[in-house]
Design a protein around this motif. Structure first.
Motif, PDB file in Angstrom:
ATOM      1  N   ASN A 195      -4.569  -2.342   8.312  1.00  0.00           N
ATOM      2  CA  ASN A 195      -5.184  -1.117   7.639  1.00  0.00           C
ATOM      3  C   ASN A 195      -4.942   0.094   8.164  1.00  0.00           C
ATOM      4  O   ASN A 195      -5.385   1.058   8.096  1.00  0.00           O
ATOM      5  N   GLU A 196      -3.744   0.013   8.935  1.00  0.00           N
ATOM      6  CA  GLU A 196      -3.021   1.159   9.423  1.00  0.00           C
ATOM      7  C   GLU A 196      -2.435   2.137   8.313  1.00  0.00           C
ATOM      8  O   GLU A 196      -1.817   1.722   7.636  1.00  0.00           O
ATOM      9  N   MET A 197      -2.553   3.421   8.401  1.00  0.00           N
ATOM     10  CA  MET A 197      -2.070   4.427   7.297  1.00  0.00           C
ATOM     11  C   MET A 197      -0.531   4.064   7.228  1.00  0.00           C
ATOM     12  O   MET A 197       0.097   3.900   6.009  1.00  0.00           O
ATOM     13  N   GLY A 198       0.137   4.055   8.401  1.00  0.00           N
ATOM     14  CA  GLY A 198       1.815   3.894   8.456  1.00  0.00           C
ATOM     15  C   GLY A 198       1.996   2.579   7.606  1.00  0.00           C
ATOM     16  O   GLY A 198       2.996   2.444   7.236  1.00  0.00           O
ATOM     17  N   SER A 199       1.273   1.550   7.981  1.00  0.00           N
ATOM     18  CA  SER A 199       1.337   0.228   7.256  1.00  0.00           C
ATOM     19  C   SER A 199       1.851   0.413   5.877  1.00  0.00           C
ATOM     20  O   SER A 199       2.571  -0.363   5.249  1.00  0.00           O
ATOM     21  N   TYR A 200       0.970   1.122   5.086  1.00  0.00           N
ATOM     22  CA  TYR A 200       1.260   1.409   3.570  1.00  0.00           C
ATOM     23  C   TYR A 200       2.376   2.090   3.281  1.00  0.00           C
ATOM     24  O   TYR A 200       3.100   1.682   2.329  1.00  0.00           O
ATOM     25  N   VAL A 201       2.859   3.035   4.232  1.00  0.00           N
ATOM     26  CA  VAL A 201       4.279   3.692   3.972  1.00  0.00           C
ATOM     27  C   VAL A 201       5.216   2.670   4.050  1.00  0.00           C
ATOM     28  O   VAL A 201       6.154   2.575   3.104  1.00  0.00           O
ATOM     29  N   ILE A 202       5.359   1.736   5.128  1.00  0.00           N
ATOM     30  CA  ILE A 202       6.203   0.673   5.330  1.00  0.00           C
ATOM     31  C   ILE A 202       6.535  -0.249   4.134  1.00  0.00           C
ATOM     32  O   ILE A 202       7.377  -0.542   3.514  1.00  0.00           O
ATOM     33  N   ALA A 203       5.130  -0.810   3.857  1.00  0.00           N
ATOM     34  CA  ALA A 203       4.953  -1.754   2.752  1.00  0.00           C
ATOM     35  C   ALA A 203       5.681  -1.254   1.419  1.00  0.00           C
ATOM     36  O   ALA A 203       6.403  -1.816   0.670  1.00  0.00           O
ATOM     37  N   GLY A 204       5.263   0.144   1.194  1.00  0.00           N
ATOM     38  CA  GLY A 204       5.631   0.747  -0.052  1.00  0.00           C
ATOM     39  C   GLY A 204       7.376   0.962  -0.010  1.00  0.00           C
ATOM     40  O   GLY A 204       7.777   0.650  -1.264  1.00  0.00           O
ATOM     41  N   ILE A 205       7.897   1.141   0.881  1.00  0.00           N
ATOM     42  CA  ILE A 205       9.264   1.280   0.802  1.00  0.00           C
ATOM     43  C   ILE A 205      10.080  -0.336   0.871  1.00  0.00           C
ATOM     44  O   ILE A 205      10.892  -0.319   0.032  1.00  0.00           O
ATOM     45  N   ILE A 206       9.306  -1.073   1.346  1.00  0.00           N
ATOM     46  CA  ILE A 206      10.076  -2.510   1.483  1.00  0.00           C
ATOM     47  C   ILE A 206       9.682  -2.994   0.050  1.00  0.00           C
ATOM     48  O   ILE A 206      10.672  -3.512  -0.574  1.00  0.00           O
ATOM     49  N   LEU A 207       8.462  -2.624  -0.696  1.00  0.00           N
ATOM     50  CA  LEU A 207       8.449  -2.852  -2.164  1.00  0.00           C
ATOM     51  C   LEU A 207       9.498  -2.141  -2.958  1.00  0.00           C
ATOM     52  O   LEU A 207      10.014  -2.626  -3.908  1.00  0.00           O
ATOM     53  N   GLN A 208       9.841  -0.939  -2.846  1.00  0.00           N
ATOM     54  CA  GLN A 208      10.658  -0.025  -3.583  1.00  0.00           C
ATOM     55  C   GLN A 208      12.134  -0.658  -3.384  1.00  0.00           C
ATOM     56  O   GLN A 208      12.655  -0.892  -4.286  1.00  0.00           O
ATOM     57  N   LEU A 209      12.350  -1.106  -2.078  1.00  0.00           N
ATOM     58  CA  LEU A 209      13.881  -1.717  -1.931  1.00  0.00           C
ATOM     59  C   LEU A 209      13.878  -3.033  -2.954  1.00  0.00           C
ATOM     60  O   LEU A 209      14.747  -3.456  -3.130  1.00  0.00           O
ATOM     61  N   ARG A 210      12.913  -3.589  -2.949  1.00  0.00           N
ATOM     62  CA  ARG A 210      12.923  -5.044  -3.967  1.00  0.00           C
ATOM     63  C   ARG A 210      12.670  -4.964  -5.115  1.00  0.00           C
ATOM     64  O   ARG A 210      12.907  -5.898  -5.940  1.00  0.00           O
ATOM     65  N   LEU A 211      12.583  -3.678  -5.660  1.00  0.00           N
ATOM     66  CA  LEU A 211      12.621  -3.204  -7.225  1.00  0.00           C
ATOM     67  C   LEU A 211      13.749  -3.937  -7.983  1.00  0.00           C
ATOM     68  O   LEU A 211      13.495  -4.575  -9.134  1.00  0.00           O
ATOM     69  N   PRO A 212      14.825  -3.792  -7.598  1.00  0.00           N
ATOM     70  CA  PRO A 212      15.965  -4.283  -8.565  1.00  0.00           C
ATOM     71  C   PRO A 212      15.883  -5.673  -8.728  1.00  0.00           C
ATOM     72  O   PRO A 212      16.284  -5.930 -10.072  1.00  0.00           O
ATOM     73  N   LEU A 213      15.340  -6.412  -7.878  1.00  0.00           N
ATOM     74  CA  LEU A 213      15.453  -7.716  -8.194  1.00  0.00           C
ATOM     75  C   LEU A 213      14.180  -8.333  -8.564  1.00  0.00           C
ATOM     76  O   LEU A 213      13.945  -9.397  -9.106  1.00  0.00           O
ATOM     77  N   HIS A 214      12.840  -7.574  -8.089  1.00  0.00           N
ATOM     78  CA  HIS A 214      11.718  -8.224  -8.103  1.00  0.00           C
ATOM     79  C   HIS A 214      10.848  -6.993  -8.690  1.00  0.00           C
ATOM     80  O   HIS A 214       9.783  -6.888  -8.170  1.00  0.00           O
ATOM     81  N   LEU A 215      11.043  -6.443  -9.846  1.00  0.00           N
ATOM     82  CA  LEU A 215      10.284  -5.262 -10.040  1.00  0.00           C
ATOM     83  C   LEU A 215       8.930  -5.613 -10.537  1.00  0.00           C
ATOM     84  O   LEU A 215       8.004  -5.035  -9.952  1.00  0.00           O
ATOM     85  N   GLU A 216       8.559  -6.503 -11.443  1.00  0.00           N
ATOM     86  CA  GLU A 216       7.188  -6.927 -11.672  1.00  0.00           C
ATOM     87  C   GLU A 216       6.392  -7.336 -10.590  1.00  0.00           C
ATOM     88  O   GLU A 216       5.218  -6.898 -10.269  1.00  0.00           O
ATOM     89  N   GLN A 217       7.006  -8.476  -9.857  1.00  0.00           N
ATOM     90  CA  GLN A 217       6.342  -8.738  -8.584  1.00  0.00           C
ATOM     91  C   GLN A 217       6.024  -7.754  -7.616  1.00  0.00           C
ATOM     92  O   GLN A 217       4.792  -7.658  -6.878  1.00  0.00           O
ATOM     93  N   SER A 218       6.825  -6.658  -7.453  1.00  0.00           N
ATOM     94  CA  SER A 218       6.862  -5.558  -6.473  1.00  0.00           C
ATOM     95  C   SER A 218       5.432  -4.640  -6.978  1.00  0.00           C
ATOM     96  O   SER A 218       4.858  -4.210  -6.203  1.00  0.00           O
ATOM     97  N   ILE A 219       5.455  -4.313  -8.192  1.00  0.00           N
ATOM     98  CA  ILE A 219       4.487  -3.514  -9.051  1.00  0.00           C
ATOM     99  C   ILE A 219       3.073  -4.350  -8.687  1.00  0.00           C
ATOM    100  O   ILE A 219       1.961  -3.707  -8.505  1.00  0.00           O
TER     101      ILE A 219
END
Length: 245
Positions: A80-104
């Motif tokens: 629940n650290e603010m920075g954890s959501y920044v990192i998680a958001g970017i990793i999900l962003q990088l996964r979008l091309p192959l895992h779009l629905e899962q990432s959303i």
């Protein structure tokens, strides 16, 4: 009296790389819990700008195996650290091309868990907003489904995603589709939902005033709440200012 020790500030990619190298070493020799602890202590408990946290996420995504990335982001946001959501958001962003629905879906889970407006916006822009910008044909139907969510943060993030994508250059065709979707949510009464939906509408008005003109009758109808019209006016005024510069 005990002296308050100021939080260490990290300001360079060189320093971030050093921390990541140590974290990578811990991960290889002691597993994912050691990696989490190294990132938590090395980055999340320090004063680090969002761009540097995003850089860290991109670097980690290069060496954390794809099939282990979500387990890592799950444990990361559990801090629940603010920075954890920044990192998680970017990793999900990088996964979008192959895992779009899962990432959303995962982004929505993190937004609900976070239960704060700023977490909604951090993850909403980086995951859902980027999805809308880069894969609009697939993402628009998923955002339409989110309008039925009972959770206020999920509805708010539709506006957040729209703001991000339009600001970054979403095509007029999909911008108009999203405006129609935001307009359908203009009867919202929750403060946080209104802020998010209004943010998206304001951005569309700023960059695409011709779309607003095509919806003039609906915007001025009694069914559309005044708060929504006010956001449109602000956006149109910002467009005029930009044109005059």
């Amino acid at each position: 009296m005990d002296q308050i020790v100021p939080m260490e500030k990290i300001t360079s990619k060189v320093r971030v790389r050093e921390i990541l190298e140590q974290a990578k070493f811990c991960w290889k020799h002691q597993g994912q819990n050691a990696l989490l602890m190294a990132i938590h202590e090395g980055l999340l408990k320090k004063k680090v700008s969002f761009p540097l946290l995003e850089f860290a996420a991109m670097e980690m995504a290069l060496w954390i195996p794809e099939n282990e990335q979500l387990a890592f982001t799950d444990t990361l946001v559990a801090t629940n650290e603010m920075g954890s959501y920044v990192i998680a958001g970017i990793i999900l962003q990088l996964r979008l091309p192959l895992h779009l629905e899962q990432s959303i879906q995962r982004a929505c889970t993190y937004i609900v868990i976070g239960d704060q407006w700023y977490i909604c916006d951090i993850v909403g822009e980086r995951a859902l907003g980027h999805a809308l910008l880069t894969f609009p044909e697939k993402t628009v139907p998923l955002l339409e489904q989110l309008t039925n969510y009972s959770d206020k943060w999920i509805v708010r993030t539709i506006g957040v995603a729209t703001h991000y994508a339009v600001k970054k250059g979403l095509s007029p065709k999909f911008t108009e589709t999203m405006f129609g979707l935001l307009l359908s949510l203009s009867d919202a009464t929750d403060f946080h939902v209104k802020k998010g939906i209004g943010w998206g509408a304001k951005t569309i008005a700023k960059f695409h005033p011709t779309i607003i003109e095509r919806y003039r009758k609906q915007i001025e109808s009694p069914e559309t709440k005044q708060w929504f019209r006010t956001k449109i006016i602000i956006g149109l005024n910002r467009n005029k200012v930009a044109q005059s510069l």
